[in-house]
Write a protein that holds these residues in place. Structure first.
Motif, PDB file in Angstrom:
ATOM      1  N   PHE A 106      40.300  57.909  54.450  1.00  0.00           N
ATOM      2  CA  PHE A 106      39.525  57.122  53.492  1.00  0.00           C
ATOM      3  C   PHE A 106      40.060  55.705  53.396  1.00  0.00           C
ATOM      4  N   ALA A 107      41.390  55.570  53.395  1.00  0.00           N
ATOM      5  CA  ALA A 107      41.990  54.234  53.343  1.00  0.00           C
ATOM      6  C   ALA A 107      41.602  53.416  54.575  1.00  0.00           C
ATOM      7  N   GLY A 108      41.555  54.059  55.736  1.00  0.00           N
ATOM      8  CA  GLY A 108      41.136  53.349  56.939  1.00  0.00           C
ATOM      9  C   GLY A 108      39.691  52.893  56.872  1.00  0.00           C
ATOM     10  N   ALA A 109      38.803  53.761  56.364  1.00  0.00           N
ATOM     11  CA  ALA A 109      37.396  53.385  56.239  1.00  0.00           C
ATOM     12  C   ALA A 109      37.211  52.241  55.245  1.00  0.00           C
ATOM     13  N   LEU A 110      37.930  52.303  54.121  1.00  0.00           N
ATOM     14  CA  LEU A 110      37.826  51.241  53.122  1.00  0.00           C
ATOM     15  C   LEU A 110      38.377  49.927  53.668  1.00  0.00           C
ATOM     16  N   THR A 111      39.470  49.994  54.407  1.00  0.00           N
ATOM     17  CA  THR A 111      40.041  48.780  55.007  1.00  0.00           C
ATOM     18  C   THR A 111      39.075  48.156  56.001  1.00  0.00           C
ATOM     19  N   GLY A 112      38.419  48.992  56.810  1.00  0.00           N
ATOM     20  CA  GLY A 112      37.440  48.468  57.745  1.00  0.00           C
ATOM     21  C   GLY A 112      36.272  47.796  57.047  1.00  0.00           C
ATOM     22  N   PHE A 113      35.795  48.403  55.962  1.00  0.00           N
ATOM     23  CA  PHE A 113      34.698  47.815  55.191  1.00  0.00           C
ATOM     24  C   PHE A 113      35.087  46.446  54.643  1.00  0.00           C
ATOM     25  N   VAL A 114      36.280  46.345  54.057  1.00  0.00           N
ATOM     26  CA  VAL A 114      36.735  45.073  53.487  1.00  0.00           C
ATOM     27  C   VAL A 114      36.926  44.034  54.583  1.00  0.00           C
ATOM     28  N   ALA A 115      37.486  44.448  55.722  1.00  0.00           N
ATOM     29  CA  ALA A 115      37.753  43.505  56.805  1.00  0.00           C
ATOM     30  C   ALA A 115      36.453  42.919  57.359  1.00  0.00           C
ATOM     31  N   VAL A 116      35.443  43.763  57.553  1.00  0.00           N
ATOM     32  CA  VAL A 116      34.179  43.271  58.108  1.00  0.00           C
ATOM     33  C   VAL A 116      33.491  42.309  57.146  1.00  0.00           C
ATOM     34  N   VAL A 117      33.398  42.693  55.873  1.00  0.00           N
ATOM     35  CA  VAL A 117      32.721  41.833  54.900  1.00  0.00           C
ATOM     36  C   VAL A 117      33.506  40.538  54.688  1.00  0.00           C
ATOM     37  N   ALA A 118      34.827  40.632  54.639  1.00  0.00           N
ATOM     38  CA  ALA A 118      35.641  39.430  54.454  1.00  0.00           C
ATOM     39  C   ALA A 118      35.489  38.483  55.641  1.00  0.00           C
ATOM     40  N   TYR A 119      35.397  39.038  56.848  1.00  0.00           N
ATOM     41  CA  TYR A 119      35.218  38.174  58.024  1.00  0.00           C
ATOM     42  C   TYR A 119      33.874  37.459  57.968  1.00  0.00           C
ATOM     43  N   VAL A 120      32.809  38.196  57.631  1.00  0.00           N
ATOM     44  CA  VAL A 120      31.487  37.572  57.545  1.00  0.00           C
ATOM     45  C   VAL A 120      31.490  36.463  56.502  1.00  0.00           C
ATOM     46  N   ALA A 121      32.075  36.724  55.336  1.00  0.00           N
ATOM     47  CA  ALA A 121      32.111  35.712  54.278  1.00  0.00           C
ATOM     48  C   ALA A 121      32.947  34.513  54.700  1.00  0.00           C
ATOM     49  N   ALA A 122      34.115  34.777  55.288  1.00  0.00           N
ATOM     50  CA  ALA A 122      34.993  33.671  55.690  1.00  0.00           C
ATOM     51  C   ALA A 122      34.341  32.821  56.772  1.00  0.00           C
ATOM     52  N   LEU A 123      33.687  33.456  57.733  1.00  0.00           N
ATOM     53  CA  LEU A 123      33.060  32.691  58.811  1.00  0.00           C
ATOM     54  C   LEU A 123      31.934  31.807  58.278  1.00  0.00           C
ATOM     55  N   MET A 124      31.064  32.359  57.426  1.00  0.00           N
ATOM     56  CA  MET A 124      29.941  31.580  56.937  1.00  0.00           C
ATOM     57  C   MET A 124      30.401  30.445  56.028  1.00  0.00           C
ATOM     58  N   LEU A 125      31.428  30.704  55.207  1.00  0.00           N
ATOM     59  CA  LEU A 125      31.921  29.640  54.333  1.00  0.00           C
ATOM     60  C   LEU A 125      32.674  28.583  55.122  1.00  0.00           C
ATOM     61  N   ALA A 126      33.431  28.995  56.140  1.00  0.00           N
ATOM     62  CA  ALA A 126      34.157  28.014  56.959  1.00  0.00           C
ATOM     63  C   ALA A 126      33.185  27.172  57.776  1.00  0.00           C
ATOM     64  N   VAL A 127      32.180  27.812  58.345  1.00  0.00           N
ATOM     65  CA  VAL A 127      31.193  27.073  59.130  1.00  0.00           C
ATOM     66  C   VAL A 127      30.380  26.150  58.232  1.00  0.00           C
ATOM     67  N   GLY A 128      30.048  26.610  57.028  1.00  0.00           N
ATOM     68  CA  GLY A 128      29.276  25.774  56.111  1.00  0.00           C
ATOM     69  C   GLY A 128      30.080  24.696  55.423  1.00  0.00           C
ATOM     70  N   GLY A 129      31.402  24.774  55.540  1.00  0.00           N
ATOM     71  CA  GLY A 129      32.239  23.763  54.892  1.00  0.00           C
ATOM     72  C   GLY A 129      32.348  23.942  53.397  1.00  0.00           C
TER      73      GLY A 129
END
Length: 424
Positions: A106-129
């Motif tokens: 369960f911890a692995g699944a939750l970590t994967g969920f957080v990592a994917v969403v955090a990457y999407v958010a970080a990429l869009m915010l970094a690209v958007g400035g």
């Protein structure tokens, strides 16, 4: 009587063998490097994601919350609750805590969920400035959603669980529609965190699941693994639940089609979730053509409801019992899918109206194309492995015949998207 030894399954590698130095390690390094280098090419990614349009930060934050809703819904399926029959027996006589095994998964699944969403958010915010306040708002949404997913997925299912991701998705649309700034969005994240505290109570710990639940999870996992290994995703078509008062005492193709849709009504929440994701994605990523979003969204949303025809198609005995021709079965199930497609289009239209935007008329023509693509997908014949038809490519041999069978259905969807993109 305990033997005092700790039994382990032979050949089992920690972390799925990703640090073994084999191909899994190569994929991890190559994939991680590719994802990381995107932050050094923000100008190129800005043209890809936003083009010349100004960045709509409320829509980006709303899309982040919608991604959290999708991830939360996937965790609520509790696919991590399983144990191999052999392991399940050995655990009774070894120093292995069954609860710790499930909790680690369960911890692995939750970590994967957080990592994917955090990457999407970080990429869009970094690209958007985006500035620091936007990063704090995105962080608040992700943390609140992660705690909410942890608090609900760690316990057994409650009746209110399926509605949770839908409420979170509606909140994402509200952020984009009301054009909330970073400060109000942080309060939304705090509200999500408070909801996590309220929903943490009730039910039992999922780590204490019994043998029947663990074995059911194992059977589902084996089915998914076999479907991926043999390139036959039709094995994962969802079965129908009891359809209430619908009776097949006098069987007909139309009655069977409607019973199949009613029996899969548990996927109605996915209809709304996908419709809202398409609506917000249309605003957050303006470079994506409407035909692509509508076509892919409709295909994903309608495929579970086409499973009735898929299950029937792979069972000649049921077709003989029904006594209908193949054409009649396809037409009647197509009519049922058209009704579901109309419901999905209404939900999508409501989401677009709330956001003050719309898609072109050509994009809406992807709905019948998506219905035909679903019908083409579920009426596949069993996979023929006798002739793989390997073709040499720069990436190595490609089993062209197997790929042709695998992409039967999506090929029609892609062709429709390409034609509409050229016309538009």
């Amino acid at each position: 009587m305990s033997l005092g030894v700790r039994l382990r399954v032979p050949g089992r590698k920690r972390f799925g063998g990703v640090f073994s130095g084999d191909s899994a390690t190569f994929v991890l390094i190559f994939g991680g490097g590719f994802l990381f280098t995107a932050f050094f090419r923000t100008d190129s990614w800005h043209r890809v994601l936003f083009g010349q349009s100004p960045v709509d930060y409320p829509a980006v934050l709303g899309l982040v919350l919608l991604c959290c809703a999708v991830g939360w819904r996937s965790l609520l399926r509790r696919g991590f609750v399983w144990a191999e029959p052999a392991e399940l027996t050995w655990m009774d006589f070894a120093r292995v805590d069954r609860r710790r095994v499930v909790a680690a998964r369960f911890a692995g699944a939750l970590t994967g969920f957080v990592a994917v969403v955090a990457y999407v958010a970080a990429l869009m915010l970094a690209v958007g400035g985006g500035g620091p306040d936007l990063w704090r708002a995105g962080f608040a949404l992700i943390v609140g959603s992660a705690v909410l997913a942890f608090a609900t997925a760690r316990r057994t299912a409650l009746r209110v669980d399926p509605a949770g991701p839908l409420v979170l998705a509606v909140a994402g649309v509200a952020i984009a529609a009301a054009r909330l700034g970073p400060s109000p969005v942080q309060y939304v994240g705090a509200a999500v965190l408070l909801c996590a505290v309220a929903l943490a109570f009730g039910g039992g710990a999922v780590t204490r699941a019994g043998r029947a639940v663990l074995l059911d999870g194992w059977n589902a996992r084996v089915l998914r693994s076999v479907a991926v290994t043999f390139l036959d995703p039709m094995m994962m078509l969802p079965e129908s639940a009891p359809a209430g008062s619908w009776s097949l005492r006098h069987p007909s193709a139309l009655r069977l089609a409607w019973a199949g849709v009613v029996g899969r009504s548990r996927y109605l929440g996915a209809l709304l979730l996908v419709a809202l994701a398409v609506a917000v994605g249309h605003v957050a990523v303006p470079t994506l053509p409407g035909a692509v979003l509508v076509g892919l969204g409709a295909y994903v949303a309608l495929t579970p409801f086409g499973a009735g025809l898929g299950v029937l198609w792979r069972n000649p005995g049921r077709r003989r019992w029904l006594g209908s021709s193949d054409l009649e079965l396809v037409v009647t199930h197509g009519v049922a899918l058209v009704v579901v497609a109309v419901v999905w289009s209404v939900l999508l239209g409501a989401g677009l109206l709330a956001l003050g935007t719309s898609v072109s008329g050509l994009a809406w023509t992807m709905l019948p194309v998506a219905v035909l693509a679903v019908l083409r997908t579920v009426t596949r014949k069993p996979v023929d492995y006798s002739s793989a038809g390997f073709v040499d490519t720069p990436a190595g041999p490609l089993p062209a015949n197997l790929a042709r069978q695998l992409f039967r259905g999506p090929d029609l969807l892609v062709a429709g998207i390409v034609v509409l993109s050229l016309i538009g």
